[in-house]
Design a protein around this motif. Structure first.
Motif, short mmCIF file in Angstrom:
data_model
loop_
_atom_site.label_atom_id
_atom_site.label_comp_id
_atom_site.label_asym_id
_atom_site.label_seq_id
_atom_site.Cartn_x
_atom_site.Cartn_y
_atom_site.Cartn_z
N PHE A 70 0.83 -1.20 0.00
CA PHE A 70 0.00 0.00 0.00
C PHE A 70 0.87 1.26 0.00
O PHE A 70 0.61 2.21 -0.73
N LYS A 71 1.94 1.24 0.80
CA LYS A 71 2.81 2.42 0.86
C LYS A 71 3.48 2.67 -0.48
O LYS A 71 3.66 3.81 -0.90
N LYS A 119 0.45 3.27 -3.21
CA LYS A 119 -0.52 4.28 -2.79
C LYS A 119 -1.88 4.03 -3.44
O LYS A 119 -2.60 4.96 -3.78
N SER A 120 -2.21 2.78 -3.66
CA SER A 120 -3.48 2.48 -4.31
C SER A 120 -4.16 1.33 -3.59
O SER A 120 -3.58 0.26 -3.42
N LEU A 121 -5.41 1.56 -3.19
CA LEU A 121 -6.17 0.53 -2.50
C LEU A 121 -6.45 -0.62 -3.45
O LEU A 121 -6.37 -1.80 -3.09
N LYS A 122 -6.76 -0.26 -4.70
CA LYS A 122 -7.12 -1.26 -5.69
C LYS A 122 -6.01 -2.30 -5.88
O LYS A 122 -6.25 -3.51 -5.79
N THR A 128 -3.50 -2.90 -3.92
CA THR A 128 -3.23 -3.61 -2.67
C THR A 128 -4.21 -4.76 -2.51
O THR A 128 -3.82 -5.88 -2.16
N VAL A 129 -5.48 -4.49 -2.82
CA VAL A 129 -6.49 -5.53 -2.70
C VAL A 129 -6.22 -6.66 -3.69
O VAL A 129 -6.26 -7.84 -3.35
N THR A 184 -3.44 -8.76 -2.59
CA THR A 184 -3.76 -9.57 -1.41
C THR A 184 -4.60 -10.79 -1.78
O THR A 184 -4.33 -11.89 -1.30
#
Lengths: 474, 268
Positions: free
Chosen positions: A439-440, A443-446, A448-449, A452
């Motif tokens: 995430f760091k 810088k994107s939630l998309k 990162t998800v 994961t």
């Protein structure tokens, strides 16, 4: 006001002059720098007449980066490193657990009880936190203390850029950056470090590919699982003198499966979500340097091994408390852990795993290192195997791999469960540190998800598939 | 035998490695900021570890260091903060690790920049050296891996190079601790202003470019008189570097530079 006018004037003048100078300014500037540099260096460099008679570097590169031998040699080296780790770690591991689990644990228990501390307090901190920490130390320390120095020696020697060179063409075909091979190699140490190391890749598209697929590099937190399960279920299929080689082979197979998946996933992503051209880059092959053996062993022990171990202990401590608590708080005559395990069991068995493994992976999200101790503690408490246990969620007297093997088999584990656990240990969500690092960096939630959940989906599909195929033959 | 000769300086009381105190990560009250810059895989982290006593991971491949790490050491009762930057081939490119290095040299205003060069590939390393000398006046060139160069039949006239570049040039082999006393000493001298660098400036043959640079430097002089690297800023403006244009618009460019308080630093 006049300040602002001045600043605007600077910018507008620069814009005007840039227009006048034309667009080859950058080239002209670089050319000037190169000219100046070559002029100076030609003045100060004196080449001595006697050329070295034999260029070892070039000779080594011819073999190590050869079209035919390069990749086989790479796998051979990987194999030797794993084999040394597996066969070397066994004995010190059982010594450590003999000491920490069998000697220190009862001693600490008695001391605290003699101080009239309440039973639950001793349970939470000694049977929960201390025991899981002791397990992590004895399972993880020896393999790490062997693997890290070996890997660092190869790195110091200058072998890593050659690996990148060998794999470059394959990665290019997958639509990824050749340096992804380097970041993948870093991932073998720690995925969080691997994700940070993708900064060496300029193109954002290729950097994302490298970040998403880094989790497919088997990180050190997952080797103890791989090594132990391979030893129990694969090593016992063959006569004892072949056990080490077969177990190492199984671990290598899983590691190679990870590399292959990172290529396949890169390929599909670069054809769908992350379309784009492969960028070119220059890779410098540094000269081989004789590794400083003592210093390498010292720094990789102090630096990496202790660091990773410390991280594991920090996570093991609270996890041990959680495990003890859910194993000992009962609702309707059964502990919380047993309720959850019974609930997860049908799904687990359907996927070729079991409820204990699924619960263990939920508890161990903070650190992959905890999987094996968690599985063992939960198994013991689920079965209520009193010959091994001093109460729910407490492990006792597991001196050898055979004891662990007996416990697992008593809980219905088969070769299939072992294989699936190895596959799932490769293919599940990254640990929380890595998720946070992704995430760091993105810088994107998309993304990162995606990073994961993609591995979990692949992992569960694969174990499901293996289970179906297995049932066809049995 | 050779080693004995080299270590003669180390026995001398004023020039002694014994004056070096490795402070690790204790970076309180430092007097000077020193940056380690250079091409990838030239030994910056090895030098960093040597001076600070820290154990930054070093490895024989380009791109090992991607973040900047900081440590400290004390020499001749002065405290130095040392910043290890990611390796970079030039200051003109755009990958994240190279931007970290560029921004620190440009905006971090180190008191001394140690340019670590690979002696076996001097010409290519000089490309970066010349670019750094455009940005900062206070630099030291460390000719690292000098033993490897010698083995490959390459000899470098370090005195002549020092004269050409206008900065101190120290041949070293950081892995073996060779030349580190001398390096420490020149860092000290440059930091305290005892050694005045007169760095080489890139000579462009293009008259148009030179006059354009001069025109902008003059304008910069009026607005940001304290800015130390006006020529570089002018060049970047001519190339249309957006981050520099923004820092002019906001005036940040002028705030970056803190005039060095030499009077305080000179008080031993």
């Amino acid at each position: 006001m006049s300040q602002l006018a001045n600043r605007d004037k600077i910018i507008s003048t620069a814009n005007k002059l840039r227009w006048e100078l034309g667009d080859n300014l950058y080239d002209a500037l670089m050319e000037t720098i190169y000219e100046n540099a070559s002029e100076i260096s030609s003045k100060v460099i004196i080449y001595s007449d006697k050329k070295p008679p034999f260029n070892l570097d070039r000779y080594l590169d011819k073999i190590l980066t050869s079209k035919y031998f390069g990749i086989p040699i790479m796998f051979l080296m990987l194999f030797i490193v794993f084999w040394l780790t597996i066969s070397g770690a066994n004995y010190p591991s059982s010594l450590l657990s003999l000491f920490l689990v069998d000697k220190v644990h009862p001693f600490l228990r008695e001391v605290l009880l003699s101080l009239n501390l309440p039973e639950w307090f001793v349970g939470v901190f000694i049977d929960g936190a201390y025991l899981s920490t002791a397990w992590v130390v004895s399972v993880m320390l020896p393999p790490m203390a062997i693997f890290f120095p070996l890997f660092t020696l190869l790195e110091d020697f200058g072998y890593l850029p050659r690996v990148a060179f060998n794999l470059d063409s394959i990665y290019k075909k997958a639509g990824a950056h050749g340096k992804q091979a380097l970041t993948m190699a870093m991932g073998f140490g720690c995925n969080a470090a691997g994700v940070i190391s993708t900064r060496i890749i300029d193109s954002p598209r290729e950097r994302l590919l490298a970040i998403i697929t880094n989790n497919f590099s088997l990180c050190n937190g997952r080797w103890p699982t791989q090594i132990l399960i391979a030893t129990i279920f694969i090593g016992t299929l063959v006569p004892p003198y072949l056990a080490g080689i077969f177990s190492a082979g199984a671990v290598i197979f899983v590691a190679i499966l990870g590399i292959a998946l990172s290529l396949i996933v890169s390929f599909f992503l670069s054809k769908t979500l992350l379309k784009g051209e492969v960028s070119t880059f220059s890779l410098e092959l540094p000269p081989y340097r004789p590794p400083r053996i003592m210093q390498t062993i010292y720094t990789s022990l102090i630096n990496k091994t202790i660091f990773v171990l410390w991280r594991a202990i920090v996570f093991a401590f609270p996890a041990g408390i959680v495990i003890w608590t859910i194993s000992n708080i009962t609702i309707q005559d059964n502990s919380i852990a047993n309720h959850i395990i019974s609930m997860l069991n049908p799904l687990g068995l359907f996927l070729g795993l079991n409820g204990v493994i699924l619960l263990a992976y939920i508890i161990a999200i903070p650190a992959n290192e905890l999987i094996i101790p968690t599985i063992l503690m939960l198994t013991v408490s689920y079965l209520g195997m009193n010959e091994f246990s001093a109460g729910s969620g407490v492990l006792f007297e597991l001196e050898s791999v055979e004891d662990i093997s007996n416990i697992l088999r008593a809980n219905g584990w088969t070769l299939l469960t072992g294989i699936n656990l190895m596959i799932f240990s490769l293919l599940h969500n990254p640990c929380s540190t890595t998720i946070f690092t992704i995430f760091k960096e993105t810088k994107s939630l998309k993304w990162t998800v995606i990073s994961t959940f993609l591995p979990i989906i692949i992992g569960l599909s694969l174990t499901f598939l293996i289970t179906r195929i297995w049932s066809l033959f049995n | 035998m050779n080693n004995n000769k080299l270590n003669n300086c180390a026995d001398c009381p004023i020039h002694n490695i014994g004056n070096l105190k490795k402070l690790g990560i204790n970076m309180n009250n430092f007097d000077f900021v020193v940056a380690l810059a250079g091409n990838p895989n030239t030994g910056k982290s090895t030098i960093f570890n040597y001076f600070t006593g820290l154990k930054q991971h070093t490895g024989n491949w380009p791109g090992k260091t991607v973040t900047k790490s900081e440590g400290a050491f004390e020499y001749s009762s002065r405290k130095f903060k040392l910043v290890d930057l990611p390796g970079t081939y030039s200051l003109l490119s755009t990958s994240t690790d190279e931007e970290i290095a560029r921004d620190f040299i440009l905006f971090g205003q180190p008191d001394v920049t140690i340019i670590v060069a690979d002696s076996t590939r001097l010409e290519r390393n000089l490309n970066l050296t010349l670019q750094i000398l455009e940005i900062t006046d206070r630099a030291v060139l460390c000719l690292n891996l000098i033993d490897e160069a010698k083995r490959n039949g390459i000899l470098i006239d370090d005195r002549l190079l020092s004269k050409e570049l206008g900065i101190p040039v120290i041949p070293t082999s950081a892995r073996n601790g060779q030349g580190m006393n001398e390096l420490l000493n020149v860092i000290f001298e440059v930091a305290t202003g005892r050694y005045l660098c007169k760095p080489f400036k890139i000579k462009s043959k293009s008259k148009d470019l030179n006059s354009a640079i001069e025109e902008i430097v003059e304008l910069l002089n009026e607005e940001f008189p304290n800015l130390p690297n006006k020529r570089w800023v002018a060049l970047r403006l001519l190339e249309g570097d957006q981050s520099i244009i923004n820092s002019i618009k906001t005036g940040d460019l002028g705030n970056i530079y803190k005039p060095a308080d030499l009077s305080v630093k000179e008080n031993i």
